[in-house]
Motif scaffolding. Structure first.
Motif, PDB file in Angstrom:
ATOM      1  N   VAL A 193      78.590  43.850  30.959  1.00 44.12           N
ATOM      2  CA  VAL A 193      79.743  44.652  30.568  1.00 44.12           C
ATOM      3  C   VAL A 193      79.318  46.065  30.191  1.00 44.12           C
ATOM      4  O   VAL A 193      79.946  47.058  30.583  1.00 44.12           O
ATOM      5  CB  VAL A 193      80.497  43.985  29.392  1.00 44.12           C
ATOM      6  CG1 VAL A 193      81.536  44.946  28.800  1.00 44.12           C
ATOM      7  CG2 VAL A 193      81.171  42.712  29.851  1.00 44.12           C
ATOM      8  N   GLU A 197      80.623  49.429  32.170  1.00 46.58           N
ATOM      9  CA  GLU A 197      81.366  50.513  31.532  1.00 46.58           C
ATOM     10  C   GLU A 197      80.627  51.852  31.589  1.00 46.58           C
ATOM     11  O   GLU A 197      81.228  52.903  31.339  1.00 46.58           O
ATOM     12  CB  GLU A 197      81.690  50.130  30.086  1.00 46.58           C
ATOM     13  CG  GLU A 197      82.658  48.936  30.025  1.00 46.58           C
ATOM     14  CD  GLU A 197      83.013  48.533  28.617  1.00 46.58           C
ATOM     15  OE1 GLU A 197      82.293  48.961  27.677  1.00 46.58           O
ATOM     16  OE2 GLU A 197      84.002  47.787  28.435  1.00 46.58           O
ATOM     17  N   LEU A 208      84.654  46.340  40.174  1.00 39.89           N
ATOM     18  CA  LEU A 208      85.638  45.450  39.559  1.00 39.89           C
ATOM     19  C   LEU A 208      86.488  44.750  40.624  1.00 39.89           C
ATOM     20  O   LEU A 208      86.812  43.562  40.495  1.00 39.89           O
ATOM     21  CB  LEU A 208      86.549  46.237  38.615  1.00 39.89           C
ATOM     22  CG  LEU A 208      85.991  46.531  37.226  1.00 39.89           C
ATOM     23  CD1 LEU A 208      86.879  47.527  36.496  1.00 39.89           C
ATOM     24  CD2 LEU A 208      85.850  45.241  36.419  1.00 39.89           C
ATOM     25  N   HIS A 241      87.282  43.636  30.469  1.00 36.52           N
ATOM     26  CA  HIS A 241      85.991  43.538  31.156  1.00 36.52           C
ATOM     27  C   HIS A 241      85.156  42.396  30.573  1.00 36.52           C
ATOM     28  O   HIS A 241      84.468  41.669  31.303  1.00 36.52           O
ATOM     29  CB  HIS A 241      85.226  44.858  31.037  1.00 36.52           C
ATOM     30  CG  HIS A 241      85.899  45.995  31.731  1.00 36.52           C
ATOM     31  ND1 HIS A 241      85.520  47.305  31.555  1.00 36.52           N
ATOM     32  CD2 HIS A 241      86.932  46.027  32.613  1.00 36.52           C
ATOM     33  CE1 HIS A 241      86.282  48.084  32.302  1.00 36.52           C
ATOM     34  NE2 HIS A 241      87.151  47.342  32.944  1.00 36.52           N
TER      35      HIS A 241
END
Length: 297
Positions: A193, A197, A208, A241
């Protein structure tokens, strides 16, 4: 008899049962409700999300000790087909599927969540509770499918028989997808994660998209039950996420073990409340000895 040496003299001592946690004698098992689950939910490693089913609870003088959620079974399950091959035999015609679904729904349930208060863990509550709740549910077969069964044999003590663990069907392709875009350890959702990001927005969006498509295609959870209603991809796009990555890692790396418990009390009328120590009056695979219930102290 046990021969033991005591002050240089051989003496015979009668065999005794191992000592057990004294508070077990005051615990009872009965139907519960969703408020019981909410009270202990955060202690379960899969405490997030909603789980539908019937609730069972174990209490001690009104204090909640453990909760189990018994849910409807999946209509298709590889482990079940290994144990009950006749359920898979034949072509998957409409008629076969209808009758198979009817049989499964009438005869199977799954122990989908079991949690014990941390104050009472390692005391013998979990396997006794699971066994009695499985009996009281009343169906012929209780299933369990959990990766944690490899590390905690409570279900085996409860009388469940397990197949050998299988590698996830999504393992190879899922591992390839993750390593294609990430340098973090593939089984570390927090690291994945954080890396996701930090990606440039355009690249993150493409990644994604691939992750969501793969997860939807390979997750049986997203294609059964209430998830059949509505737009699946819209629902998954709404996942954070963190939620998406945890589910994806679980899908790729989990090796759940399928276990089944043939209920020896199926179709039999049992008391609505049972002492937890009723488990000890017979073997896990034998019918409950109701004549000894009053002696469970």
């Amino acid at each position: 008899m046990i021969i033991a040496r005591d002050e240089n003299i051989l003496v015979e001592r009668p065999e005794s049962r191992p000592e057990r946690f004294s508070l077990l004698s005051g615990m009872t098992v009965e139907r519960g409700d969703k408020d019981d689950w909410k009270e202990l939910q955060e202690l379960h490693y899969k405490g997030e999300g909603k789980v539908m089913g019937r609730y069972w609870r174990c209490t001690l003088d009104g204090r909640l000790v453990a909760v189990a959620i018994i849910s409807s079974p999946r209509l298709l399950l590889a482990g079940r087909h290994e144990v009950f091959p006749k359920l898979k035999n034949g072509q998957d015609t409409h008629v076969v599927n209808v009758h198979r679904a009817k049989y499964v729904n009438e005869n199977f349930r799954v122990a989908s969540r079991i949690v014990v208060d941390t104050m009472f863990r390692a005391s013998g509550v979990s396997y006794r509770f699971l066994n009695l709740a499985s009996r009281m549910e009343g169906v012929r077969f209780m299933e369990i499918q959990s990766s944690m069964s490899r590390f905690n044999p409570f279900a085996i003590k409860a009388g469940f028989k397990f197949t050998k663990p299988r590698e996830s069907n999504a393992y190879e392709k899922g591992l390839g997808l993750i390593t294609k875009h990430f340098t973090a350890h593939p089984a570390d959702p927090e690291g994945l994660v954080a890396e996701l990001e930090s990606m440039p927005p355009a690249y993150r969006g493409r990644v994604l998209g691939e992750l969501r498509t793969f997860y939807l295609k390979n997750s049986a959870r997203e294609q059964t039950g209430s998830n059949l209603r509505g737009n699946n991809m819209e629902r998954i796009e709404g996942y954070t996420h963190t939620h998406l990555m945890k589910n994806l890692v679980s899908l790729v790396f989990s090796t759940p073990m399928y276990g089944v418990y043939p209920n020896p009390d199926a179709g039999r009328e049992l008391p609505q409340q049972l002492p937890l120590l009723a488990f000890d009056n017979q073997k896990p695979s034998e019918p409950l000895n109701l004549a000894l219930i009053d002696r469970c102290t």
